[in-house]
Design a protein around this motif. Structure first.
Motif, PDB file in Angstrom:
ATOM      1  N   VAL A   1       0.846  -1.197   0.000  1.00  0.00           N
ATOM      2  CA  VAL A   1       0.000   0.000   0.000  1.00  0.00           C
ATOM      3  C   VAL A   1       0.881   1.247   0.000  1.00  0.00           C
ATOM      4  O   VAL A   1       0.627   2.198  -0.748  1.00  0.00           O
ATOM      5  CB  VAL A   1      -0.986  -0.016   1.186  1.00  0.00           C
ATOM      6  N   TRP A   2       1.933   1.247   0.818  1.00  0.00           N
ATOM      7  CA  TRP A   2       2.831   2.396   0.853  1.00  0.00           C
ATOM      8  C   TRP A   2       3.468   2.644  -0.509  1.00  0.00           C
ATOM      9  O   TRP A   2       3.604   3.784  -0.945  1.00  0.00           O
ATOM     10  CB  TRP A   2       3.913   2.223   1.923  1.00  0.00           C
ATOM     11  N   ASP A   3       3.843   1.593  -1.211  1.00  0.00           N
ATOM     12  CA  ASP A   3       4.438   1.748  -2.534  1.00  0.00           C
ATOM     13  C   ASP A   3       3.482   2.493  -3.473  1.00  0.00           C
ATOM     14  O   ASP A   3       3.912   3.318  -4.273  1.00  0.00           O
ATOM     15  CB  ASP A   3       4.817   0.375  -3.104  1.00  0.00           C
ATOM     16  N   ALA A   4       2.198   2.224  -3.369  1.00  0.00           N
ATOM     17  CA  ALA A   4       1.210   2.920  -4.197  1.00  0.00           C
ATOM     18  C   ALA A   4       1.004   4.357  -3.730  1.00  0.00           C
ATOM     19  O   ALA A   4       0.877   5.276  -4.553  1.00  0.00           O
ATOM     20  CB  ALA A   4      -0.118   2.160  -4.189  1.00  0.00           C
ATOM     21  N   VAL A   5       0.972   4.579  -2.418  1.00  0.00           N
ATOM     22  CA  VAL A   5       0.781   5.937  -1.883  1.00  0.00           C
ATOM     23  C   VAL A   5       1.945   6.831  -2.301  1.00  0.00           C
ATOM     24  O   VAL A   5       1.748   7.953  -2.758  1.00  0.00           O
ATOM     25  CB  VAL A   5       0.655   5.914  -0.340  1.00  0.00           C
ATOM     26  N   ARG A   6       3.161   6.344  -2.148  1.00  0.00           N
ATOM     27  CA  ARG A   6       4.348   7.166  -2.405  1.00  0.00           C
ATOM     28  C   ARG A   6       4.573   7.424  -3.901  1.00  0.00           C
ATOM     29  O   ARG A   6       5.333   8.306  -4.273  1.00  0.00           O
ATOM     30  CB  ARG A   6       5.589   6.550  -1.771  1.00  0.00           C
ATOM     31  N   ASP A   7       3.887   6.675  -4.777  1.00  0.00           N
ATOM     32  CA  ASP A   7       3.980   6.875  -6.227  1.00  0.00           C
ATOM     33  C   ASP A   7       3.087   8.066  -6.585  1.00  0.00           C
ATOM     34  O   ASP A   7       1.990   7.912  -7.121  1.00  0.00           O
ATOM     35  CB  ASP A   7       3.565   5.597  -6.942  1.00  0.00           C
ATOM     36  N   PHE A   8       3.557   9.251  -6.258  1.00  0.00           N
ATOM     37  CA  PHE A   8       2.763  10.482  -6.249  1.00  0.00           C
ATOM     38  C   PHE A   8       2.067  10.789  -7.576  1.00  0.00           C
ATOM     39  O   PHE A   8       0.991  11.365  -7.583  1.00  0.00           O
ATOM     40  CB  PHE A   8       3.674  11.652  -5.835  1.00  0.00           C
ATOM     41  N   GLY A   9       2.640  10.397  -8.680  1.00  0.00           N
ATOM     42  CA  GLY A   9       2.038  10.695  -9.975  1.00  0.00           C
ATOM     43  C   GLY A   9       1.125   9.616 -10.519  1.00  0.00           C
ATOM     44  O   GLY A   9       0.571   9.762 -11.605  1.00  0.00           O
ATOM     45  N   ALA A  10       0.952   8.520  -9.777  1.00  0.00           N
ATOM     46  CA  ALA A  10       0.153   7.387 -10.278  1.00  0.00           C
ATOM     47  C   ALA A  10      -1.108   7.158  -9.456  1.00  0.00           C
ATOM     48  O   ALA A  10      -1.618   6.048  -9.395  1.00  0.00           O
ATOM     49  CB  ALA A  10       1.006   6.127 -10.305  1.00  0.00           C
ATOM     50  N   LEU A  11      -1.610   8.202  -8.861  1.00  0.00           N
ATOM     51  CA  LEU A  11      -2.818   8.125  -8.031  1.00  0.00           C
ATOM     52  C   LEU A  11      -3.971   7.460  -8.768  1.00  0.00           C
ATOM     53  O   LEU A  11      -4.677   6.614  -8.221  1.00  0.00           O
ATOM     54  CB  LEU A  11      -3.193   9.554  -7.624  1.00  0.00           C
ATOM     55  N   HIS A  12      -4.155   7.813 -10.022  1.00  0.00           N
ATOM     56  CA  HIS A  12      -5.261   7.314 -10.842  1.00  0.00           C
ATOM     57  C   HIS A  12      -5.081   5.869 -11.276  1.00  0.00           C
ATOM     58  O   HIS A  12      -6.052   5.209 -11.655  1.00  0.00           O
ATOM     59  CB  HIS A  12      -5.439   8.207 -12.064  1.00  0.00           C
ATOM     60  N   GLU A  13      -3.869   5.364 -11.217  1.00  0.00           N
ATOM     61  CA  GLU A  13      -3.592   3.996 -11.664  1.00  0.00           C
ATOM     62  C   GLU A  13      -3.452   3.013 -10.507  1.00  0.00           C
ATOM     63  O   GLU A  13      -3.858   1.860 -10.637  1.00  0.00           O
ATOM     64  CB  GLU A  13      -2.294   3.974 -12.486  1.00  0.00           C
ATOM     65  N   ARG A  14      -2.886   3.460  -9.384  1.00  0.00           N
ATOM     66  CA  ARG A  14      -2.506   2.514  -8.340  1.00  0.00           C
ATOM     67  C   ARG A  14      -3.285   2.635  -7.041  1.00  0.00           C
ATOM     68  O   ARG A  14      -3.430   1.648  -6.333  1.00  0.00           O
ATOM     69  CB  ARG A  14      -1.019   2.686  -8.025  1.00  0.00           C
ATOM     70  N   LEU A  15      -3.738   3.825  -6.686  1.00  0.00           N
ATOM     71  CA  LEU A  15      -4.322   4.006  -5.365  1.00  0.00           C
ATOM     72  C   LEU A  15      -5.842   4.177  -5.396  1.00  0.00           C
ATOM     73  O   LEU A  15      -6.535   3.497  -4.644  1.00  0.00           O
ATOM     74  CB  LEU A  15      -3.666   5.208  -4.671  1.00  0.00           C
ATOM     75  N   VAL A  16      -6.335   5.053  -6.233  1.00  0.00           N
ATOM     76  CA  VAL A  16      -7.783   5.301  -6.273  1.00  0.00           C
ATOM     77  C   VAL A  16      -8.299   5.384  -7.716  1.00  0.00           C
ATOM     78  O   VAL A  16      -8.918   6.369  -8.122  1.00  0.00           O
ATOM     79  CB  VAL A  16      -8.169   6.571  -5.472  1.00  0.00           C
ATOM     80  N   PRO A  17      -8.041   4.335  -8.524  1.00  0.00           N
ATOM     81  CA  PRO A  17      -8.535   4.363  -9.910  1.00  0.00           C
ATOM     82  C   PRO A  17     -10.061   4.461  -9.934  1.00  0.00           C
ATOM     83  O   PRO A  17     -10.742   3.859  -9.113  1.00  0.00           O
ATOM     84  CB  PRO A  17      -8.035   3.043 -10.499  1.00  0.00           C
ATOM     85  N   GLY A  18     -10.543   5.242 -10.862  1.00  0.00           N
ATOM     86  CA  GLY A  18     -11.989   5.454 -10.952  1.00  0.00           C
ATOM     87  C   GLY A  18     -12.408   6.709 -10.213  1.00  0.00           C
ATOM     88  O   GLY A  18     -13.128   7.540 -10.748  1.00  0.00           O
ATOM     89  N   PHE A  19     -11.928   6.891  -8.999  1.00  0.00           N
ATOM     90  CA  PHE A  19     -12.192   8.124  -8.255  1.00  0.00           C
ATOM     91  C   PHE A  19     -11.373   9.261  -8.853  1.00  0.00           C
ATOM     92  O   PHE A  19     -11.851  10.369  -9.028  1.00  0.00           O
ATOM     93  CB  PHE A  19     -11.867   7.943  -6.770  1.00  0.00           C
ATOM     94  N   VAL A  20     -10.105   8.962  -9.170  1.00  0.00           N
ATOM     95  CA  VAL A  20      -9.244   9.892  -9.898  1.00  0.00           C
ATOM     96  C   VAL A  20      -9.085   9.327 -11.300  1.00  0.00           C
ATOM     97  O   VAL A  20      -8.716   8.174 -11.473  1.00  0.00           O
ATOM     98  CB  VAL A  20      -7.865  10.048  -9.209  1.00  0.00           C
TER      99      VAL A  20
ATOM    100  N   ARG B   1       6.299   5.764   6.532  1.00  0.00           N
ATOM    101  CA  ARG B   1       5.251   5.499   5.532  1.00  0.00           C
ATOM    102  C   ARG B   1       4.182   6.596   5.608  1.00  0.00           C
ATOM    103  O   ARG B   1       2.992   6.328   5.716  1.00  0.00           O
ATOM    104  CB  ARG B   1       4.601   4.130   5.740  1.00  0.00           C
ATOM    105  N   ARG B   2       4.633   7.840   5.483  1.00  0.00           N
ATOM    106  CA  ARG B   2       3.739   8.990   5.631  1.00  0.00           C
ATOM    107  C   ARG B   2       3.992   9.985   4.510  1.00  0.00           C
ATOM    108  O   ARG B   2       5.136  10.367   4.251  1.00  0.00           O
ATOM    109  CB  ARG B   2       3.976   9.658   6.982  1.00  0.00           C
TER     110      ARG B   2
END
Length: 133
Positions: free
Chosen positions: A17-36, A68-69
């Protein structure tokens, strides 16, 4: 100042989960797809397009791998203050909690932002579904 707190249990390892959070430019692909629906980097910021059509420029304030923040801020004509922190906390080997806190002004926008976070939490659960038994 309004504060919005989300403490989200996820059926995934904290490091994943942290790997997805820290991937700052991939919000729409890894963390909240559909919402972003889109996210592009602009220096130390990301330009985020949400499913409802709104767009925000989120500036990276801090990314702390040891804790992890991740902290980001928004500044625009509608928001006098907006600072958010996302922290991933291990809860065993295959579970974690994502704690997302938003402090913002004006207070009148808090209800709208809280509703938006509900959709984001749904997208988070879809990005990290429970492993098949």
């Amino acid at each position: 100042m309004a504060s919005i707190h989300n403490d989200i249990p996820l059926p995934a390892a904290a490091n994943d989960v942290w790997d997805a959070v820290r991937d700052f430019g991939a919000l729409h692909e890894r963390l909240v797809p559909g919402f972003v629906t889109a996210c592009t980097r602009d220096g130390d910021a990301r330009i985020v397009t949400f499913a409802n059509g709104s767009v925000a420029r989120e500036v990276l304030v801090d990314c702390d791998d040891a804790r992890r923040r991740l902290v980001y801020a928004i500044s625009n004509e509608r928001l006098k203050h907006y600072s958010a922190a996302v922290q991933v906390i291990a809860d065993g080997e295959r579970r974690c909690r994502l704690v997302w806190t938003i402090d913002m002004l004006p207070n009148e926008l808090a209800a709208y932002v809280q509703e938006q976070t509900k959709d984001a939490v749904t997208a988070l659960h879809e990005a990290f579904p429970a492993a098949a038994a």
